[in-house]
Write a protein that holds these residues in place. Structure first.
Motif, PDB file in Angstrom:
ATOM      1  N   TYR A 127      12.557   9.799   6.929  1.00 26.44           N
ATOM      2  CA  TYR A 127      12.394  10.244   8.308  1.00 26.44           C
ATOM      3  C   TYR A 127      13.134   9.333   9.284  1.00 26.44           C
ATOM      4  N   LEU A 128      13.671   8.238   8.769  1.00 24.82           N
ATOM      5  CA  LEU A 128      14.514   7.381   9.595  1.00 24.82           C
ATOM      6  C   LEU A 128      15.961   7.747   9.280  1.00 24.82           C
ATOM      7  N   SER A 129      16.522   8.644  10.052  1.00 27.33           N
ATOM      8  CA  SER A 129      17.873   9.110   9.784  1.00 27.33           C
ATOM      9  C   SER A 129      18.877   7.985   9.993  1.00 27.33           C
ATOM     10  N   GLU A 130      20.064   8.187   9.444  1.00 28.21           N
ATOM     11  CA  GLU A 130      21.100   7.158   9.583  1.00 28.21           C
ATOM     12  C   GLU A 130      21.468   6.911  11.046  1.00 28.21           C
ATOM     13  N   ILE A 173      16.269  -0.460   1.552  1.00 25.20           N
ATOM     14  CA  ILE A 173      16.535   0.654   0.630  1.00 25.20           C
ATOM     15  C   ILE A 173      17.892   1.281   0.902  1.00 25.20           C
ATOM     16  N   SER A 174      18.349   1.276   2.148  1.00 27.80           N
ATOM     17  CA  SER A 174      19.662   1.848   2.435  1.00 27.80           C
ATOM     18  C   SER A 174      20.766   1.014   1.783  1.00 27.80           C
ATOM     19  N   LEU A 175      20.660  -0.319   1.865  1.00 30.06           N
ATOM     20  CA  LEU A 175      21.637  -1.175   1.201  1.00 30.06           C
ATOM     21  C   LEU A 175      21.521  -1.059  -0.316  1.00 30.06           C
ATOM     22  N   GLY A 176      20.286  -1.032  -0.808  1.00 29.88           N
ATOM     23  CA  GLY A 176      20.079  -0.944  -2.254  1.00 29.88           C
ATOM     24  C   GLY A 176      20.667   0.320  -2.840  1.00 29.88           C
ATOM     25  N   LYS A 177      20.443   1.464  -2.184  1.00 32.52           N
ATOM     26  CA  LYS A 177      20.974   2.723  -2.695  1.00 32.52           C
ATOM     27  C   LYS A 177      22.500   2.777  -2.580  1.00 32.52           C
ATOM     28  N   LYS A 200      27.330   2.913  -5.971  1.00 31.51           N
ATOM     29  CA  LYS A 200      28.661   2.389  -6.247  1.00 31.51           C
ATOM     30  C   LYS A 200      28.788   1.900  -7.681  1.00 31.51           C
ATOM     31  N   HIS A 201      27.735   1.294  -8.214  1.00 34.00           N
ATOM     32  CA  HIS A 201      27.805   0.676  -9.546  1.00 34.00           C
ATOM     33  C   HIS A 201      27.077   1.476 -10.623  1.00 34.00           C
ATOM     34  N   GLY A 202      26.535   2.621 -10.278  1.00 32.63           N
ATOM     35  CA  GLY A 202      26.010   3.519 -11.294  1.00 32.63           C
ATOM     36  C   GLY A 202      24.680   3.152 -11.895  1.00 32.63           C
ATOM     37  N   TYR A 203      23.731   2.741 -11.082  1.00 34.92           N
ATOM     38  CA  TYR A 203      22.369   2.533 -11.573  1.00 34.92           C
ATOM     39  C   TYR A 203      21.395   3.066 -10.541  1.00 34.92           C
ATOM     40  N   LYS A 204      20.117   3.054 -10.867  1.00 31.22           N
ATOM     41  CA  LYS A 204      19.111   3.685 -10.012  1.00 31.22           C
ATOM     42  C   LYS A 204      18.199   2.637  -9.384  1.00 31.22           C
ATOM     43  N   VAL A 205      17.878   2.856  -8.131  1.00 35.04           N
ATOM     44  CA  VAL A 205      16.930   2.009  -7.409  1.00 35.04           C
ATOM     45  C   VAL A 205      15.656   2.809  -7.177  1.00 35.04           C
ATOM     46  N   ASP A 206      14.520   2.255  -7.582  1.00 38.10           N
ATOM     47  CA  ASP A 206      13.224   2.915  -7.411  1.00 38.10           C
ATOM     48  C   ASP A 206      12.715   2.627  -6.001  1.00 38.10           C
ATOM     49  N   SER A 207      12.656   3.674  -5.164  1.00 37.35           N
ATOM     50  CA  SER A 207      12.281   3.481  -3.759  1.00 37.35           C
ATOM     51  C   SER A 207      10.854   2.961  -3.612  1.00 37.35           C
ATOM     52  N   ASN A 208       9.923   3.457  -4.431  1.00 40.26           N
ATOM     53  CA  ASN A 208       8.536   2.994  -4.332  1.00 40.26           C
ATOM     54  C   ASN A 208       8.390   1.562  -4.845  1.00 40.26           C
ATOM     55  N   VAL A 256       0.837  -1.208   0.000  1.00 37.57           N
ATOM     56  CA  VAL A 256       0.000   0.000   0.000  1.00 37.57           C
ATOM     57  C   VAL A 256       0.871   1.256   0.000  1.00 37.57           C
ATOM     58  N   LEU A 257       1.909   1.261   0.834  1.00 37.05           N
ATOM     59  CA  LEU A 257       2.803   2.419   0.881  1.00 37.05           C
ATOM     60  C   LEU A 257       3.519   2.621  -0.443  1.00 37.05           C
ATOM     61  N   GLY A 258       3.881   1.527  -1.108  1.00 36.02           N
ATOM     62  CA  GLY A 258       4.542   1.645  -2.400  1.00 36.02           C
ATOM     63  C   GLY A 258       3.616   2.140  -3.489  1.00 36.02           C
ATOM     64  N   VAL A 259       2.373   1.684  -3.491  1.00 36.63           N
ATOM     65  CA  VAL A 259       1.411   2.085  -4.517  1.00 36.63           C
ATOM     66  C   VAL A 259       1.084   3.572  -4.406  1.00 36.63           C
ATOM     67  N   VAL A 260       0.968   4.074  -3.186  1.00 38.36           N
ATOM     68  CA  VAL A 260       0.634   5.496  -2.988  1.00 38.36           C
ATOM     69  C   VAL A 260       1.891   6.376  -2.977  1.00 38.36           C
ATOM     70  N   LYS A 261       3.016   5.826  -3.463  1.00 31.59           N
ATOM     71  CA  LYS A 261       4.265   6.584  -3.590  1.00 31.59           C
ATOM     72  C   LYS A 261       4.736   7.125  -2.246  1.00 31.59           C
ATOM     73  N   PHE A 262       4.706   6.268  -1.247  1.00 28.53           N
ATOM     74  CA  PHE A 262       5.084   6.691   0.099  1.00 28.53           C
ATOM     75  C   PHE A 262       6.496   6.243   0.446  1.00 28.53           C
ATOM     76  N   GLY A 263       7.308   6.030  -0.596  1.00 28.96           N
ATOM     77  CA  GLY A 263       8.660   5.563  -0.354  1.00 28.96           C
ATOM     78  C   GLY A 263       9.522   6.546   0.411  1.00 28.96           C
ATOM     79  N   PHE A 264       9.135   7.833   0.369  1.00 30.03           N
ATOM     80  CA  PHE A 264       9.926   8.845   1.070  1.00 30.03           C
ATOM     81  C   PHE A 264       9.838   8.705   2.582  1.00 30.03           C
ATOM     82  N   VAL A 265       8.937   7.840   3.082  1.00 26.72           N
ATOM     83  CA  VAL A 265       8.790   7.707   4.532  1.00 26.72           C
ATOM     84  C   VAL A 265      10.101   7.298   5.191  1.00 26.72           C
ATOM     85  N   VAL A 266      10.936   6.571   4.430  1.00 27.61           N
ATOM     86  CA  VAL A 266      12.200   6.126   5.015  1.00 27.61           C
ATOM     87  C   VAL A 266      13.142   7.295   5.261  1.00 27.61           C
TER      88      VAL A 266
END
Length: 757
Positions: free
Chosen positions: A196-199, A347-351, A356-364, A184-194
């Motif tokens: 708010y979880l700082s490193e 998402i932190s590991l994915g990004k 490092k390898h020059g491609y994009k990960v879609d957070s949603n 549900v969070l992915g469908v409504v484009k709520f990927g930015f919620v992460v």
């Protein structure tokens, strides 16, 4: 030393729109047009949509066998070797039988291969998520709910079979709800919620979770059976209970644990030292599992020393089942916490690998992929998954190029489940616990964040410490909630307590820096340049106005009161002067009529009126009286003795204030640097209006500088600009505003001199 020289005209907002040709023809898309565009269907659009939601259809047809196949094959085999021991070990953390860890290393990996966008992360079991699942299964399925009932597989008075079966139901229901949240969070484009979880929060949380994981494995290493605790302080109670039971330690299990731990640590250190020379890391975990199983089986350690082993591992796959949705109400809070933590780690590991390898990960899309992995996996008796740092590093370091490496690892895990799994029934649980301990090394290294944050950022240090302590004391679910709440509070406090400063010019440049920080930054005479370090909005607008008065030394209230008193005094003074002069003229006229000497004629009324009788008012409201002295006309101030005593406080303030409202006042203009503002709300607009109005009443000019285009648009929509406040008072930079003020003051002084002459 490189230098540059720029020559251009001073640009106000009005002139900027002419020079830069601001586009005012832009129109926003209406809701109807957006719906029309959304509902538009075509073959290319359909293809793009399908490929976006199912990424494997996009990248797999482009897969290069020559470039990627060998690396993915080696990487997939290496990760599969790690899946076997970690899957079984982490299943114990979730209070499930080891075979369910193998299921969790199979189905979700296949699903992520289809829907995931990261090429290097390894989806499957993870210590932190496993212990969070375990806290739920133990809370809802405690031993006390399953008393002995003629079961052939029991320990003490607990029906192990019934308990484990019910815990699987709990774990599957929890995992399904986790997956639903993530989808549900992915469908409504709520990927930015992460975001708010700082490193610091994530690292503090995972470090505390590692402590929970370690404590949960102590019972297998020492061979004791502590009581189960849930809720706040459960970790403390568990540690105290284990310490009280140390005299009951099973020496054989402790010896097995220490030997396995020593071997794992030594070989892993060797792997780290010679990582560049080895084609792939030595699979010491798999070797230890195999050797420990063989020794236990052939030496009969189970029957001789009663060493606790894994037990039955059924071969083959089980048919999918529907999770029990009636448990949703009891696990909804835990499900949301696991969904957020799992996604944050993923998402932190994915990004990291994508950068490092020059491609994009879609957070949603990652949210959707992780949600489908959990939802579908729950139907096949899997529990919640996320990416593992150790497996992901192995997958990347052994040559993995794409998601095919994960697919190959799942094939190997499938073979293990179908044919080889039953061979590990005699594997001691103590060995699995040591594997967990060794894999937590990276998380325990995060304790080094404390001295680093102490040197770099105290606020982030507080977030780290509060997260760690709350998670240790309040358990994983409540600890996460407290951590997020505290992290948000730090953001609020930072915007509520911004840094306010007066800017000064670095001589010979157009740089304006804080006078308190830079010694060479000098205030420009007569001009106060004020800046806030953050956006001005409703929570800090009042503080902005107060800080402006404090930093500039211009107290609006006192100055307005003083001006009113002075205006009233001047008005009374003028009236007195007029009455006095009128009486004097009448008296003089009467005297001349009565005592006119011979040869002297009487002046007419118009002739009597001369320069000595004129009064003028300065532009700042102060009165000046022109008196004739030695044939010259000089301005002088008249003071009323009757009012001087009552206004002594006001006069004292004028003498000591940084800015007074007469021609000799040192400050005549204020520049508000809004370059740090990203938006303005209605409260900000009202505050700025009040600043222009209040400072205007004490004859001070106010200017805005550094406004972004979006700020100007928002001010226009709020009807900020009017006859009293024009766009000509808004400048592109602070330097533009300063040059404009200086030119304007010089022109005014020149006109004043000409008038006086």
């Amino acid at each position: 030393m490189e230098q540059y020289l720029v020559e251009r005209e001073v640009l106000s907002e009005v002139r900027l729109e002419e020079v830069a040709q601001r586009d005012t023809s832009r129109t926003r898309t209406s809701v109807a047009d957006k719906l029309k565009e959304f509902s538009r269907c075509s073959v290319p659009r359909l293809k793009e949509t399908v490929q976006r939601w199912v990424p494997v259809l996009d990248w797999l047809p482009k897969y290069s066998i020559r470039e990627n196949a060998l690396g993915d094959l080696v990487s997939g085999c290496s990760v599969a070797i790690m899946h076997l021991p970690q899957g079984m070990a982490y299943a114990l953390l979730a209070s499930l039988r080891p075979v369910f860890g193998l299921y969790t290393s199979l189905y979700p990996v296949l699903i992520y291969f289809i829907f995931g966008t990261s090429r290097h992360i390894s989806i499957g079991t993870f210590a932190v998520i496993s212990v969070m699942v375990g806290s739920v299964t133990e809370r809802l399925g405690p031993d006390s709910d399953f008393p002995l009932n003629n079961s052939t597989n029991t320990t003490g008075s607990v029906d192990i079979d019934a308990r484990d079966a019910y815990r699987v139901v709990i774990a599957c229901s929890l995992t399904l709800l986790v997956g639903i949240f993530q989808i549900v969070l992915g469908v409504v484009k709520f990927g930015f919620v992460v975001n708010y979880l700082s490193e610091p929060l994530v690292r503090g949380y995972t470090t505390a979770s590692a402590c929970h994981v370690s404590v949960s494995q102590l019972k297998y290493i020492f061979g004791v059976s502590p009581s189960r605790y849930n809720g706040p302080l459960s970790l403390i109670y568990t540690v105290v209970d284990i310490c009280s039971r140390l005299p009951q330690t099973k020496i054989p299990e402790l010896v097995v644990s220490l030997v396995a731990l020593a071997v794992l640590i030594v070989v892993k250190e060797v792997n780290g030292c010679y990582a560049k020379k080895l084609p792939f890391p030595v699979p010491i975990e798999l070797i230890v599992v195999i050797v420990a199983t063989m020794i236990t089986y052939f030496c009969g350690l189970t029957s001789l020393y009663y060493i606790d082993v894994v037990g039955e591992i059924p071969s083959g796959l089980k048919a999918p089942i529907s999770p029990d949705v009636s448990l949703f109400s009891q696990v909804i809070g835990d499900a949301f916490a696991i969904a957020i933590v799992g996604y944050a780690i993923n998402i932190s590991l994915g990004k990291t690998f994508a950068l490092k390898h020059g491609y994009k990960v879609d957070s949603n899309q990652e949210l959707v992929a992780l949600g489908l992995s959990n939802s579908i996996g729950a139907c096949f008796q899997c529990y919640s998954v996320t990416s593992s740092l150790s497996r992901s590093l192995v997958q990347e370091s052994t040559g993995g190029k794409t998601q095919v490496a994960g697919f190959i690892s799942s094939i190997f895990v499938l073979i293990i489940v179908l044919k080889i799994g039953s061979l590990f029934e005699d594997l001691p649980k103590a060995v699995l616990s040591t594997i967990v301990f060794v894999n937590l090394k990276g998380m325990f290294k995060q304790f080094t964040d404390v001295p680093e944050l102490w040197r770099s950022n105290k606020v982030d240090l507080m977030v780290w410490l509060v997260t760690f302590m709350s998670t240790i004391l309040l358990n994983l679910d409540l600890g996460l909630a407290v951590s997020i709440g505290f992290s948000i509070l730090t953001v609020i406090f930072r915007t509520q307590l911004p840094h306010y400063s007066i800017l000064g010019q670095v001589p010979g440049t157009d740089l304006y820096l804080e006078t308190e920080t830079f010694k060479q930054a000098e205030e420009i005479p007569g001009i106060k340049i004020f800046r806030s370090s953050t956006t001005i909005y409703y929570t800090n607008a009042e503080m902005y106005l107060e800080a402006l008065q404090e930093k500039s030394g211009i107290e609006i209230g006192k100055l307005l009161t003083a001006k009113k008193k002075k205006d009233a005094r001047l008005k009374r003074q003028q009236q007195k002067e007029k009455k006095k002069e009128k009486k004097q003229r009448k008296k003089q006229a009467k005297k001349q009529e009565n005592q006119q000497p011979a040869g002297v004629f009487t002046l007419t009324e118009s002739q009597r009126t001369g320069p000595s009788d004129l009064n003028s008012i300065h532009s700042n409201g102060a009165a000046s009286h022109l008196s004739q002295t030695n044939g010259q006309i000089n301005p002088c101030y008249q003071h009323d003795a009757a009012t001087s005593e009552s206004d002594s406080d006001t006069e004292a303030y004028y003498q000591n204030a940084d800015c007074v409202i007469d021609e000799e006042q040192p400050s005549h203009s204020i520049i508000l640097d809004l370059s740090t503002s990203s938006f303005v709300d209605t409260v900000t607009v009202k505050t700025l209006r009040n600043i222009f109005k209040d400072f205007g009443e004490i004859d001070m000019d106010v200017y805005l500088a550094g406004c972004q285009a979006c700020i100007i648009e928002q001010l226009e929509k709020a009807n900020f600009f009017s006859n009293a406040i024009s766009k000509s008072q808004v400048f592109v930079t602070v330097h533009d505003a300063v040059l404009h003020i200086q030119k304007r003051r010089k022109r005014a002084e020149k006109e004043t001199c000409i008038t006086l002459m």
